[in-house]
Enzyme design. Structure first.
Site, PDB file in Angstrom:
ATOM      1  N   TYR A  25      -1.736  -2.648   6.754  1.00 15.46           N
ATOM      2  CA  TYR A  25      -1.767  -1.210   6.488  1.00 15.46           C
ATOM      3  C   TYR A  25      -1.664  -0.979   4.994  1.00 15.46           C
ATOM      4  O   TYR A  25      -1.255  -1.850   4.233  1.00 15.46           O
ATOM      5  CB  TYR A  25      -0.663  -0.450   7.240  1.00 15.46           C
ATOM      6  CG  TYR A  25       0.732  -0.683   6.725  1.00 15.46           C
ATOM      7  CD1 TYR A  25       1.310   0.182   5.808  1.00 15.46           C
ATOM      8  CD2 TYR A  25       1.489  -1.771   7.160  1.00 15.46           C
ATOM      9  CE1 TYR A  25       2.595  -0.016   5.333  1.00 15.46           C
ATOM     10  CE2 TYR A  25       2.772  -1.977   6.699  1.00 15.46           C
ATOM     11  CZ  TYR A  25       3.321  -1.092   5.792  1.00 15.46           C
ATOM     12  OH  TYR A  25       4.599  -1.296   5.322  1.00 15.46           O
ATOM     13  N   CYS A  26      -2.093   0.213   4.582  1.00 13.14           N
ATOM     14  CA  CYS A  26      -1.994   0.637   3.190  1.00 13.14           C
ATOM     15  C   CYS A  26      -1.552   2.094   3.195  1.00 13.14           C
ATOM     16  O   CYS A  26      -0.916   2.546   4.143  1.00 13.14           O
ATOM     17  CB  CYS A  26      -3.332   0.440   2.466  1.00 13.14           C
ATOM     18  SG  CYS A  26      -4.649   1.473   3.098  1.00 13.14           S
ATOM     19  N   ARG A  27      -1.894   2.841   2.204  1.00 12.80           N
ATOM     20  CA  ARG A  27      -1.494   4.242   2.115  1.00 12.80           C
ATOM     21  C   ARG A  27      -2.278   5.112   3.096  1.00 12.80           C
ATOM     22  O   ARG A  27      -1.711   5.853   3.858  1.00 12.80           O
ATOM     23  CB  ARG A  27      -1.671   4.738   0.676  1.00 12.80           C
ATOM     24  CG  ARG A  27      -1.185   6.137   0.431  1.00 12.80           C
ATOM     25  CD  ARG A  27      -1.375   6.510  -1.057  1.00 12.80           C
ATOM     26  NE  ARG A  27      -1.533   7.924  -1.236  1.00 12.80           N
ATOM     27  CZ  ARG A  27      -2.625   8.629  -0.990  1.00 12.80           C
ATOM     28  NH1 ARG A  27      -3.690   8.030  -0.530  1.00 12.80           N
ATOM     29  NH2 ARG A  27      -2.669   9.916  -1.190  1.00 12.80           N
TER      30      ARG A  27
ATOM     31  N   GLY B  73      -5.575   3.867   4.654  1.00 11.87           N
ATOM     32  CA  GLY B  73      -6.497   3.098   5.475  1.00 11.87           C
ATOM     33  C   GLY B  73      -7.673   2.516   4.719  1.00 11.87           C
ATOM     34  O   GLY B  73      -8.363   1.631   5.223  1.00 11.87           O
TER      35      GLY B  73
ATOM     36  N   TYR C  36      -0.145   4.294   6.077  1.00 11.57           N
ATOM     37  CA  TYR C  36       1.274   4.676   6.111  1.00 11.57           C
ATOM     38  C   TYR C  36       1.451   6.193   6.077  1.00 11.57           C
ATOM     39  O   TYR C  36       2.418   6.713   6.608  1.00 11.57           O
ATOM     40  CB  TYR C  36       2.023   4.016   4.950  1.00 11.57           C
ATOM     41  CG  TYR C  36       3.524   4.140   5.062  1.00 11.57           C
ATOM     42  CD1 TYR C  36       4.226   3.457   6.046  1.00 11.57           C
ATOM     43  CD2 TYR C  36       4.239   4.938   4.177  1.00 11.57           C
ATOM     44  CE1 TYR C  36       5.599   3.565   6.153  1.00 11.57           C
ATOM     45  CE2 TYR C  36       5.619   5.053   4.276  1.00 11.57           C
ATOM     46  CZ  TYR C  36       6.297   4.368   5.265  1.00 11.57           C
ATOM     47  OH  TYR C  36       7.660   4.484   5.366  1.00 11.57           O
TER      48      TYR C  36
END
Length: 124
Positions: free
Chosen positions: A88-90, A92, A117
């Site tokens: 995951y990242c901020r 997507g 996230y």
């Protein structure tokens, strides 16, 4: 003409299904992702920057910054390519890019958090 259209539809359906079967990257909704990572023995990776990670992260995640490509490759080479990896990242975007890179590196089971996230409803 109808036969040609029908043949094109059938062929695209067959090849499209085959492409999906070979795709090792799956995007999971937050609820599916949460259920999948509830197992303690998983490879959960946050690909955001260290600063973003410090501001909040999913419990148990390892931070490997996608923007630091040399370190990214080095750290991921330490993980088990045969086991599933959850990313995951901020939002997507980075995790999608990271997933593609991991696929190139030989990872075969890659799960990406839809919406990143920012869309994670299970924050503490």
């Amino acid at each position: 003409m109808k036969k040609i259209v029908l043949i094109i539809i059938i062929m695209s359906s067959l090849f499209g299904a085959k492409a999906q079967q070979n795709n090792s990257i799956k995007i999971l909704a937050a609820s599916e992702f949460n259920e999948a990572i509830s197992n303690n023995n998983i490879q959960l990776v946050d690909v955001r920057t260290e600063q973003e990670f410090k501001e909040g992260a999913i419990e148990g995640a390892l931070n490997i910054d996608f923007f630091q490509q040399e370190k990214f490759s080095e750290e991921f080479s330490k993980l088990d390519k045969k086991e599933a990896v959850y990313l995951y990242c901020r939002s997507g975007n980075r995790s999608q890019q990271a997933a593609a890179k991991l696929q190139e590196m030989g990872f075969s089971q890659i799960y990406d958090l839809q919406g990143g996230y920012m869309g994670w409803p299970f924050k503490n």
